[in-house]
Scaffold this active site. Structure first.
Site, mmCIF file in Angstrom:
data_model
loop_
_atom_site.group_PDB
_atom_site.id
_atom_site.type_symbol
_atom_site.label_atom_id
_atom_site.label_comp_id
_atom_site.label_asym_id
_atom_site.label_seq_id
_atom_site.Cartn_x
_atom_site.Cartn_y
_atom_site.Cartn_z
ATOM 1 C CE LYS A 1 -6.590 -7.206 -1.855
ATOM 2 N NZ LYS A 1 -7.987 -6.829 -1.657
ATOM 3 C CE LYS B 1 -4.422 -1.560 1.289
ATOM 4 N NZ LYS B 1 -5.707 -1.221 1.854
ATOM 5 C CE LYS C 1 -13.841 -2.086 0.603
ATOM 6 N NZ LYS C 1 -12.704 -2.106 1.549
HETATM 7 P P1 ATP Z 1 -8.611 -1.831 0.141
HETATM 8 O O1 ATP Z 1 -8.108 -1.844 -1.260
HETATM 9 O O2 ATP Z 1 -9.108 -0.491 0.625
HETATM 10 O O3 ATP Z 1 -7.698 -2.524 1.126
HETATM 11 P P2 ATP Z 1 -10.097 -4.265 -0.052
HETATM 12 O O4 ATP Z 1 -10.845 -4.524 -1.303
HETATM 13 O O5 ATP Z 1 -8.817 -4.991 0.153
HETATM 14 O O6 ATP Z 1 -9.948 -2.703 0.079
HETATM 15 P P3 ATP Z 1 -10.793 -4.571 2.729
HETATM 16 O O7 ATP Z 1 -11.806 -3.698 3.386
HETATM 17 O O8 ATP Z 1 -9.350 -4.310 2.969
HETATM 18 O O9 ATP Z 1 -11.091 -4.558 1.155
HETATM 19 O O10 ATP Z 1 -11.091 -6.084 3.106
HETATM 20 C C1 ATP Z 1 -12.375 -6.567 3.497
HETATM 21 C C2 ATP Z 1 -12.414 -8.065 3.396
HETATM 22 O O11 ATP Z 1 -12.461 -8.467 2.031
HETATM 23 C C3 ATP Z 1 -11.175 -8.760 3.989
HETATM 24 O O12 ATP Z 1 -11.598 -9.920 4.683
HETATM 25 C C4 ATP Z 1 -10.366 -9.135 2.784
HETATM 26 O O13 ATP Z 1 -9.550 -10.274 3.021
HETATM 27 C C5 ATP Z 1 -11.465 -9.439 1.785
HETATM 28 N N1 ATP Z 1 -10.995 -9.269 0.414
HETATM 29 C C6 ATP Z 1 -10.559 -8.098 -0.143
HETATM 30 N N2 ATP Z 1 -10.239 -8.289 -1.432
HETATM 31 C C7 ATP Z 1 -10.450 -9.610 -1.692
HETATM 32 C C8 ATP Z 1 -10.298 -10.417 -2.855
HETATM 33 N N3 ATP Z 1 -9.856 -9.903 -4.004
HETATM 34 N N4 ATP Z 1 -10.612 -11.725 -2.772
HETATM 35 C C9 ATP Z 1 -11.068 -12.261 -1.616
HETATM 36 N N5 ATP Z 1 -11.241 -11.554 -0.484
HETATM 37 C C10 ATP Z 1 -10.942 -10.247 -0.520
HETATM 38 MG MG MG Z 2 -7.602 -4.564 1.809
#
Ligand code: ATP
Ligand code: MG
Length: 329
Positions: A195, A112, A198
């Protein structure tokens, strides 16, 4: 009943299918068997630059989505992290038990902070996994449903719980990760080696995005060489990702899907996924909108959740503070 805790950041205008498959689906299911605590972790969302008004709006959108997806505020405690001071109170104690080198090995910080470099990233982003450990340990959670990307952080939470107990006597519960193999990592539609996140909206399939746009996004998803629709994550990461998604949204196991696509190509796979996804999100979006139409009601519901969360988390902090030798509050 065993306890489950998990959190999600209000860092976007919508959750994406990775969040749903990796975590939120399990959140909903685990309500049946566990005492559940689910948190919108807004303190984690300010570890990177953000807009205050947008954060407030996204926190409500996050709550609305969780309710629409089936988190039942009667059965589960749904709350906003910043409304429960115990998280930051416990976090400090855990920071004092974490080695600098140990914290430096957390890969999410590196991922990040690449753009600005570590020097320009916040200390909050660096200590993020320790606050996350506090989120979990404050509730003495047994189980933490997350995606694969959170495994390393979960391991740190386990280490810190064990270390605390070893040093000060049995106090904290060592939590277990709950990571479902098949859907632990959903990949970016434009880059099947990354991955879905968001923070990279280009390749994310958002639950609240305009449905037509999402169908288009699926149609232009990056696929692989060859033409057969087969589940082979190593050689066909793009197609395998789409198959996993279709499996969840159609309720059909991957092998049956694969058989149904024999003799057909990627275009058909994308078309079916587009239809299944649209059928899932259309009623969901209507439900989210209803929750958002009454923000006062939404805030009231979160206030109740925070009250319940505080009772549990405050008790842990009192226990922890006493064990480490702080004067009783
Ligand atoms: P950011 O990019 O802001 O970190 P994010 O998409 O990674 O957002 P988080 O809020 O960090 O979302 O994570 C929320 C949940 O979603 C966590 O349990 C994380 O492991 C899961 N998660 C996030 N992205 C994935 C993905 N691509 N596949 C499976 N699980 C995911
Ligand atoms: Mg995340």
């Amino acid at each position: 009943r065993p306890r489950v805790l998990s959190g999600i950041q209000p860092t976007a205008d919508s959750f994406h299918v990775g969040n749903y498959l990796g975590a939120l689906r399990q959140w909903v299911d685990l309500q049946a068997t566990h005492e559940a605590f689910y948190s919108i972790v807004d303190l984690h969302a300010i570890t990177v630059e953000h807009d205050p008004e947008l954060l407030r709006r996204r926190t409500r959108i996050a709550a609305a989505q969780l309710l629409a997806l089936g988190i039942d505020p009667e059965r589960s405690t749904l709350f906003v992290q910043s409304q429960v001071p115990a998280h930051t109170q416990l976090s400090w104690v855990l920071e004092c038990l974490t080695g600098f080198g140990e914290a430096s090995r957390m890969t999410q910080f590196k991922d990040k902070s690449v753009k600005g470099g570590a020097d320009r990233s916040s200390v909050g982003l660096f200590t993020y996994p320790i606050l996350q450990a506090a989120d979990i340990l404050a509730y003495r959670a047994d189980l933490v449903p997350v995606g694969e990307d959170q495994r390393q952080h979960l391991e740190l939470s386990r280490t810190l719980a064990g270390r605390f107990n070893g040093r000060f006597g049995p106090t904290l519960t060592v939590p277990s990760p709950h990571i479902l193999k098949e859907t632990a990592k959903v990949y970016d539609l434009t880059d099947p080696s990354a991955k879905m996140s968001k923070s990279s909206p280009g390749g994310a399939l958002d639950l609240l995005a305009d449905v037509k746009g999402s169908v288009k996004k699926i149609r232009s998803a990056v696929t692989d060489t060859g033409r057969d629709v087969v589940f082979d994550p190593e050689n066909k990461p793009g197609v395998s990702n789409l198959l996993s998604l279709l499996s969840v949204f159609s309720g059909t196991p991957v092998p049956a899907l694969q058989a149904s696509f024999e003799g057909r190509g990627y275009g058909d796979l994308k078309k079916e996924l587009g239809e299944a996804f649209a059928a899932f999100v259309t009623p969901l979006q209507a439900s989210v909108k209803e929750y958002l139409d009454d923000p006062a009601e939404l805030d009231a519901l979160l206030t109740v959740g925070a009250g319940r969360a505080r009772e549990v988390a405050d008790a842990t902090v009192s226990d922890v503070y006493e064990k480490v030798g702080l004067l009783l509050r």
